[in-house]
Design a protein around this motif. Sequence first.
Motif, PDB file in Angstrom:
ATOM      1  N   HIS A  46       0.802  -1.229   0.000  1.00  0.00           N
ATOM      2  CA  HIS A  46       0.000   0.000   0.000  1.00  0.00           C
ATOM      3  C   HIS A  46       0.831   1.274   0.000  1.00  0.00           C
ATOM      4  O   HIS A  46       0.291   2.359  -0.200  1.00  0.00           O
ATOM      5  N   ALA A  47       2.136   1.179   0.231  1.00  0.00           N
ATOM      6  CA  ALA A  47       2.980   2.376   0.244  1.00  0.00           C
ATOM      7  C   ALA A  47       4.408   1.989  -0.109  1.00  0.00           C
ATOM      8  O   ALA A  47       4.838   0.863   0.148  1.00  0.00           O
ATOM      9  N   THR A  48       5.149   2.941  -0.691  1.00  0.00           N
ATOM     10  CA  THR A  48       6.512   2.663  -1.135  1.00  0.00           C
ATOM     11  C   THR A  48       7.430   3.838  -0.824  1.00  0.00           C
ATOM     12  O   THR A  48       6.985   4.959  -0.573  1.00  0.00           O
ATOM     13  N   VAL A  49       8.735   3.558  -0.894  1.00  0.00           N
ATOM     14  CA  VAL A  49       9.771   4.589  -0.832  1.00  0.00           C
ATOM     15  C   VAL A  49      10.527   4.537  -2.152  1.00  0.00           C
ATOM     16  O   VAL A  49      11.107   3.510  -2.508  1.00  0.00           O
ATOM     17  N   LEU A  50      10.503   5.635  -2.869  1.00  0.00           N
ATOM     18  CA  LEU A  50      11.129   5.750  -4.183  1.00  0.00           C
ATOM     19  C   LEU A  50      12.566   6.239  -4.003  1.00  0.00           C
ATOM     20  O   LEU A  50      12.794   7.281  -3.382  1.00  0.00           O
ATOM     21  N   VAL A  51      13.528   5.488  -4.559  1.00  0.00           N
ATOM     22  CA  VAL A  51      14.950   5.733  -4.288  1.00  0.00           C
ATOM     23  C   VAL A  51      15.671   6.209  -5.544  1.00  0.00           C
ATOM     24  O   VAL A  51      15.423   5.716  -6.650  1.00  0.00           O
ATOM     25  N   GLN A  52      16.584   7.148  -5.349  1.00  0.00           N
ATOM     26  CA  GLN A  52      17.344   7.751  -6.453  1.00  0.00           C
ATOM     27  C   GLN A  52      18.081   6.709  -7.266  1.00  0.00           C
ATOM     28  O   GLN A  52      18.432   5.630  -6.759  1.00  0.00           O
ATOM     29  N   THR A  53      18.356   7.055  -8.532  1.00  0.00           N
ATOM     30  CA  THR A  53      19.087   6.155  -9.423  1.00  0.00           C
ATOM     31  C   THR A  53      20.347   6.773 -10.001  1.00  0.00           C
ATOM     32  O   THR A  53      21.217   6.055 -10.492  1.00  0.00           O
TER      33      THR A  53
END
Length: 283
Positions: A46-53
């Motif tokens: 239901h929720a995420t953490v979006l991480v740099q690339t």
Amino acid sequence: MIDAHHHLWDPARREYPWLAGEALAPLRRPYTVDDLRAVTKAAGVHATVLVQTVSSASETEEFLAIAAAEPVVAGVVGWVDLAAPDVVDRLAASDGPLVGIRHQVENEADDDWLLRPPVVAGLGAVASAGLAYDLLVRVEQLPAAAALAERLPYLRLVLDHAAKPPIAAGEWEPWASGVAALAAHENVVCKLSGLVTEADWTGWEVGHLRRYVDHVLDVFGPSRMLFGSDWPVCELAASYEVVLDAAIALTGSLSDAERLGVFEHNARRVYGLDASGETPSRG
């Protein structure tokens, strides 16, 4: 359920040097919020953490805009030039649910990059801003990470992908000792993420991962572990749902409360997410 580590990218918008090479060709296509929404909904996340690339302030700004518009993205681990003299102002100027900072230290030739004085000063600013710092390091860089954890005990450090254990080669040391030394510092937590792509992409089984997962669970303890899919990188070896199923199987010996921590509560605590998965004010 919270996925504490995934990415989005579009090769038509910017270059991703780490995507070079024939082996990574299957990933050289856009991965969008629509794609993310589809895989998380199917998996019950239901929720995420979006991480740099990439080392790009503009990517971080784009990710923050995505998080502001897309309910499933609860927070962003972005990038900032840690050595910049105005790093404090750059962190303060971020607009959106920024929960952490990361730099791809694994690509730095200097194994002690994390201990360079300007970098340490920048990481102090990260801590003062109420943000976590994701550690993406090679095994050889684990001693520097441990020294950093001792030097900045007030900085929340998140070890990505358990420092990429050499699963495919079946090797153990110096990874095991290095991870244990880092885990001795209470301000460090570890992500149960990125392991399928450290195994044999076409022949891995859950049993191949177990020894390594048992080790990080032992040295960090379940209260300092959090689940991350590493999607879409994981697609080199497994689908989103297969990665999640493997993580569930590998934590089968934990109590219900401990597993709830690994798959939700620990991410909330480490990244400052509230009970709904949304991001409150920093601190």
